[in-house]
Design a protein around this motif. Structure first.
Motif, PDB file in Angstrom:
ATOM      1  N   MET A 153      42.848  40.610  33.625  1.00  0.00           N
ATOM      2  CA  MET A 153      42.068  41.164  32.504  1.00  0.00           C
ATOM      3  C   MET A 153      41.100  40.129  31.929  1.00  0.00           C
ATOM      4  O   MET A 153      40.445  40.376  30.920  1.00  0.00           O
ATOM      5  N   GLU A 154      41.020  38.987  32.580  1.00  0.00           N
ATOM      6  CA  GLU A 154      40.133  37.897  32.143  1.00  0.00           C
ATOM      7  C   GLU A 154      40.306  37.575  30.661  1.00  0.00           C
ATOM      8  O   GLU A 154      39.340  37.628  29.883  1.00  0.00           O
ATOM      9  N   PRO A 155      41.545  37.237  30.276  1.00  0.00           N
ATOM     10  CA  PRO A 155      41.806  36.942  28.866  1.00  0.00           C
ATOM     11  C   PRO A 155      41.173  35.625  28.436  1.00  0.00           C
ATOM     12  O   PRO A 155      40.908  34.754  29.274  1.00  0.00           O
ATOM     13  N   LYS A 156      40.954  35.503  27.142  1.00  0.00           N
ATOM     14  CA  LYS A 156      40.448  34.260  26.567  1.00  0.00           C
ATOM     15  C   LYS A 156      41.599  33.301  26.301  1.00  0.00           C
ATOM     16  O   LYS A 156      41.410  32.085  26.194  1.00  0.00           O
ATOM     17  N   VAL A 157      42.778  33.884  26.139  1.00  0.00           N
ATOM     18  CA  VAL A 157      43.958  33.132  25.737  1.00  0.00           C
ATOM     19  C   VAL A 157      45.138  33.634  26.538  1.00  0.00           C
ATOM     20  O   VAL A 157      45.232  34.826  26.804  1.00  0.00           O
ATOM     21  N   MET A 158      46.034  32.726  26.923  1.00  0.00           N
ATOM     22  CA  MET A 158      47.281  33.159  27.559  1.00  0.00           C
ATOM     23  C   MET A 158      48.462  32.726  26.699  1.00  0.00           C
ATOM     24  O   MET A 158      48.559  31.566  26.290  1.00  0.00           O
TER      25      MET A 158
END
Ligand code: ADP
Ligand code: MG
Length: 240
Positions: A153-158
């Protein structure tokens, strides 16, 4: 990237988080440690509003999460989460697990989602497991698929909540290695873990929680070699 401001969380009469303040910069890896029940998971769950905030605010890239104006589903796409229990869909292959959210939520075309999924399978070292079902994977492999799925989902944060706690010891390393690579590539990460070697090596900052509060936060060298607070010393002396 993330700002937690004066966060309180109650479950009924139980005050689980008490005035949590924490900022995580872009590219930073913050490792949250602390005894069981200290509120670590609740902090992570509050970040993408899986828990209702009792008071306080959480900002992701300056957008307040607990705000009627905020499109919470859109914001949640920016936050990838990996749990202790892998929560893979058992009746879907690795590839299908990874392409599901991108096709359903982001409306990517099937072939585009698959291209991304193959790249991610490569990244976590499981190209050969694309068509395999979760039951045929080891715990470490399942967790690497779960990481790939979150990344799709191409997150900015994990956010990682004890990602290796359910694994047999020989599989812990392969998962930590994938996480270390992600960190090196500049992913912003909040990691709850009892793996102190990882915390020291990969963490930019360590955050020690006890009884719903952040007791002490600082670089790994401070927390592990020269903790300022008695409760931090006491906790570390039990686990190191
Ligand atoms: P940790 O992850 O540090 O072990 P948690 O955040 O899971 O701690 O839990 C902190 C406290 O909140 C614990 O006392 C736990 O029992 C309580 N708690 C967590 N989730 C709930 C819930 N859904 N309902 C009631 N109490 C909860
Ligand atoms: Mg927990």
């Amino acid at each position: 990237m993330i700002k937690i401001e004066n966060l309180y969380k109650n479950f009924g009469d139980l005050e689980v988080l008490k005035d949590i303040n924490l900022e995580i910069d872009a590219g930073e890896v913050v490792v949250i440690i602390g005894p069981s029940g200290s509120g670590k998971s609740t902090v992570l769950r509050c970040i993408n509003l899986l828990e209702e905030l009792t008071s306080g605010q959480i900002y992701i890239e300056e957008t307040p999460m607990d705000d009627p104006e905020t499109d919470i589903n859109l914001m949640r796409q920016k936050v990838g989460m990996v749990f202790q229990q892998f929560n893979l869909f058992p009746h879907k292959t690795s590839l299908e697990n990874i392409t599901l959210a991108p096709t359903k939520v982001k409306k990517l075309a099937e072939d585009e989602a698959e291209n991304i999924a193959y790249e991610l399978l490569d990244k976590v070292g499981l190209q050969d497991k694309a068509d395999v079902y979760p039951a045929q994977l080891s715990g470490g492999q399942k967790q690497r698929i779960a990481i790939a799925r979150a990344l799709a989902m191409e997150p900015k944060v994990m956010l990682f909540d004890e990602p290796t706690s359910a694994l047999d010891p020989e599989m812990v390393g392969e998962v930590l290695e994938v996480m270390g690579t992600l960190a090196q590539e500049g992913m912003t990460m909040a990691v709850v873990t009892h793996e102190m070697g990882f915390a020291r090596e990969v963490g930019d900052r360590i955050c020690f929680m006890d009884e719903g509060r952040i007791v002490e936060t600082g670089p790994p060298t401070q927390i592990f070699d020269n903790p300022q607070e008695e409760r931090t010393q006491e906790f570390l002396s039990k686990i190191l």
